[in-house]
Design a protein around this motif. Structure first.
Motif, PDB file in Angstrom:
ATOM      1  N   ARG A 196     -19.253  -6.923 -25.961  1.00 20.21           N
ATOM      2  CA  ARG A 196     -20.339  -6.296 -26.083  1.00 20.21           C
ATOM      3  C   ARG A 196     -20.723  -6.248 -27.682  1.00 20.21           C
ATOM      4  O   ARG A 196     -21.724  -6.104 -28.267  1.00 20.21           O
ATOM      5  CB  ARG A 196     -20.220  -4.777 -25.895  1.00 20.21           C
ATOM      6  N   ALA A 235     -22.595  -6.342 -21.297  1.00 15.64           N
ATOM      7  CA  ALA A 235     -23.414  -5.182 -20.865  1.00 15.64           C
ATOM      8  C   ALA A 235     -23.469  -5.199 -19.265  1.00 15.64           C
ATOM      9  O   ALA A 235     -23.446  -4.241 -18.743  1.00 15.64           O
ATOM     10  CB  ALA A 235     -25.039  -5.322 -21.612  1.00 15.64           C
ATOM     11  N   SER A 289     -22.844  -2.020 -16.771  1.00 14.23           N
ATOM     12  CA  SER A 289     -23.915  -1.637 -16.031  1.00 14.23           C
ATOM     13  C   SER A 289     -23.492  -1.649 -14.403  1.00 14.23           C
ATOM     14  O   SER A 289     -23.982  -0.596 -13.734  1.00 14.23           O
ATOM     15  CB  SER A 289     -25.174  -2.257 -16.305  1.00 14.23           C
ATOM     16  N   GLU A 319     -17.332   1.415 -23.051  1.00 13.00           N
ATOM     17  CA  GLU A 319     -18.409   2.061 -23.580  1.00 13.00           C
ATOM     18  C   GLU A 319     -17.548   3.149 -24.702  1.00 13.00           C
ATOM     19  O   GLU A 319     -17.950   3.318 -25.833  1.00 13.00           O
ATOM     20  CB  GLU A 319     -19.247   2.854 -22.696  1.00 13.00           C
TER      21      GLU A 319
END
Lengths: 218, 215, 256
Positions: free
Chosen positions: B42, B54, B58, B103
């Motif tokens: 990322r 990403a 997701s 994340e």
């Protein structure tokens, strides 16, 4: 064995129905978790010691154990005490209570951060303690925690797949039914995943709109 | 409350708790590996890698972990992946946890002030040197606490492998609920063991967090 | 090789962010040992110009040369990286907010880059760190972390860190702007000392008195252009441009 997606159309209706169930269960459990969270927060903060402490223990227990285990407890536990609920109701209650505990933690923190000045201001206006809570403190606290609570609701969608294990015919179980008839797990689970993903995107879209509206109204 | 029964079955729960612990440790290791790779993807300067990172986050955060597990375990053989339930559990949950950890790790890295990178680069350090000598040591300290939250979620998520019949705590509780019709007792037994595991890891994370802080 | 270029040579520097033009055709040359001050209000482009010299904010047009070598070359990524790291090792930079590495002591801040890039031994690195920190008067705090130092002390360590790479050129980007007034002088003293040692320096500053006392030449920038430049005694005392006069007058008022 390979992949064969041509089997899907025949079972598409079942999957769609499962989708509708999943959305219904998610919405119902989300509503329960929202209001449950407020009630739990008030109990955890303001109930008499004799209620508050055991309640906190139970809440703590719910946060430290897996949702799947809690679903088994609620589904089989209710049967044991003679309440024979349909699986779907048990599923909604289980999901709703589980997330109510998490929401309650958020709301408690928010109430405590609002409480100080606002409660005093409301009391000097002549409102009783419970009126001040209901009319002044809680509405502000709830508004402050809408973004993290909406995250919890999106997590709830994905955890709703777990109620398939206690026999609720939602999306995951519908996929399993189709698999039982076709022996095509990859295709149908992938299809179910795609549906979850789309619903998830939809919820994230709604979340962004709500957040934008809140940020305007402040 | 049937204490006699609880005393009788608790050795089986202890054994199951051990499986839960092993499962959690292996999943956490795989999750950290996936999370690190995901975060680097990322943060990459290549658009393709950024997109893949990403998409990973997701898709794996946007669908139920249970379904991911089912695709791997039941659907795997169709595309030539044969795994036993335990292996599928570790790999499935590890990849899922990795999406969340991506994340966390990325968040810690980008929260480091850009002046740090600039200072390193003006001294003549390469991108990679600036990353591992200046950015990562600082980001690592910020990661401990949120990774602890990921770990807490991951431990509870290991219960999902009960659905593919791995004999861990939740599966054991479910089996004994079925055979004894004592849901509260069985829940309590499994619940206490989960709480112990989660409490001890929580303390471990808090200790590590204190230990790595800059004086 | 140098084909008549000065030590630092900026030619037709141009920089825009989207439609906003921050630098409009700026040329500047600095000789070895010279000290150039750049003044101007915020948004005038002075920091951008400084940061373009080591390609931290790459120009959109124009050339930067250092000691006969083009700094802002267009090269394939790997080649550019190798080239720019080489260039930056020769240019020390000091930031407004110090940007010390908080997880390293003063000693480690200073010795890290020489260890990594020059491959010197641990003993040599220690000796180097001690010498550099002594130079800025920070020897007794050598094993302190940045969080244990005052702003002025941090900035002195940051200067030592830059000097440890033995740069040919030092860039100062508002080195004293973030400091409490009583801490400014200790940093200025270090910079004066460098001036006495004939270090080539380009100093972006808002301290007119300091600029007047150390700089050989001062540039006044406004809206992306150099409005006026000259020796400080002329630029500060008898500026020829109305915009310069206006800036100096406002600055004098706000200083009161």
């Amino acid at each position: 064995m390979g992949l064969d997606f041509t089997v899907i159309p025949k079972y598409f209706d079942i999957i769609l129905l499962g989708c509708a169930y999943t959305i219904g269960i998610t919405v119902a459990a989300a509503i329960l978790s929202f209001f449950g969270g407020i009630v739990f927060a008030v109990i955890a903060l303001y109930a008499p010691w004799i209620i508050r402490q055991p309640f906190r223990m139970v809440a703590w227990m719910f946060m430290g154990t897996p949702l799947l285990l809690q679903l088994f407890l609620i589904y089989f536990g209710l049967v044991q005490v003679g309440i024979d609920l349909p699986a779907v109701v048990a599923g909604i209650i289980g999901l709703g209570l589980h997330f109510a505990v998490y929401n309650s933690e958020l709301i408690q923190t928010a109430i405590l951060s609002v409480d100080k000045g606002q409660m005093e201001a409301a009391r000097t206006l002549g409102l009783s303690r419970s009126e001040a809570l209901r009319k002044v403190v809680i509405p502000q606290a709830v508004r402050a925690v809408i973004p993290p609570i909406s995250n919890n609701m999106i997590a709830l969608l994905k955890d709703s797949a777990l109620v398939s294990v206690i026999g609720v015919s939602e999306l995951t179980l519908s996929a399993q039914r189709a698999i039982g008839a076709t022996y095509r797990p990859f295709e149908f689970y992938l299809l179910a995943a795609a549906f979850y993903y789309v619903i998830n995107l939809g919820m994230e879209w709604v979340q962004r709109r709500i957040e934008r509206r809140i940020s305007i109204s402040r | 409350m049937d204490f006699e029964l609880m005393l009788k079955v608790y050795p089986f729960f202890l054994e199951a708790a051990w499986i839960t612990i092993v499962l959690s440790v292996l999943t956490a290791i795989l999750g950290l590996i996936c999370g690190t790779l995901g975060a680097f993807a990322r943060l990459s300067r290549f658009a393709v890698l950024r997109f893949l990172g990403a998409a990973y986050v997701s898709v794996f955060r946007g669908t139920p972990a249970l379904i991911q597990l089912f695709i791997l375990y039941f659907g795997g053989p169709q595309i030539g992946i044969q795994l036993d339930a335990f292996e599928a559990g570790v790999i499935g949950l590890g990849i899922n946890a990795g999406a969340y950890m991506t994340e966390t790790i990325r968040g810690a890295v980008i929260s480091i002030d850009k002046g740090q990178r600039e200072a390193a680069r003006t001294l003549g350090l390469s991108q990679w040197q600036a990353m591992y000598k200046v950015i990562l040591p600082q980001a690592a300290r910020l990661m401990v606490r949120p990774l602890g939250v990921n770990l807490n979620m991951l431990i509870k998520a290991t219960a999902l492998v009960a659905a593919i019949s791995v004999v861990e705590l939740t599966y054991t509780a479910q089996r004994y609920i079925g055979s004894t019709y004592k849901p509260f007792e069985m829940f309590l037994l499994a619940g206490i063991l989960y709480m112990i595991i989660i409490y001890v890891t929580g303390r471990g994370v808090a200790w590590l967090d204190r230990k790595v802080q800059i004086t | 090789m140098t084909d008549g270029k000065s030590f630092v040579e900026i030619r037709h520097a141009q920089k825009s962010f989207g439609k906003l033009e921050v630098l409009k055709d700026i040329s500047l040359s600095v000789d070895r040992g010279q000290i150039v001050g750049i003044i101007g209000s915020s948004g005038s482009g002075k920091s951008t110009l400084l940061r373009a010299i080591n390609d931290l904010d790459p120009l959109t047009g124009g050339e930067v040369w250092l000691d006969g070598v083009r700094v802002n070359q267009t090269l394939p990524h790997r080649a550019y990286e190798k080239h720019i790291n080489q260039m930056r090792q020769q240019v020390g930079m000091v930031f407004q907010h110090f940007n010390l590495f908080p997880h390293m002591t003063a000693r480690e801040n200073v010795s890290m880059a020489p260890i990594m890039l020059k491959g010197i031994s641990k003993d040599e690195a220690n000796a180097l760190a001690e010498a550099q920190l002594d130079h800025v008067g920070m020897l007794e705090r050598i094993d302190y972390y940045p969080s244990q130092l005052s702003g002025g002390q941090k900035q002195r360590v940051a200067i030592a860190r830059a000097l440890a790479m033995q740069p040919k050129l030092m860039l100062f980007d508002e080195a004293t702007s973030a400091l409490d007034p009583e801490l400014v002088e200790e940093v200025n003293q270090v910079m004066r000392k460098l001036a006495e040692q004939h270090m080539t320096m380009i100093i972006v500053t808002h301290e007119m008195d300091f600029a007047a006392s150390v700089c050989d030449r001062v540039l006044f920038m406004d809206q992306g252009v150099v409005v006026e430049e000259g020796p400080p005694e002329i630029l500060f005392k008898t500026p020829s441009q109305p915009r310069t006069r206006e800036f100096l007058r406002k600055h004098l008022e706000s200083a009161k």
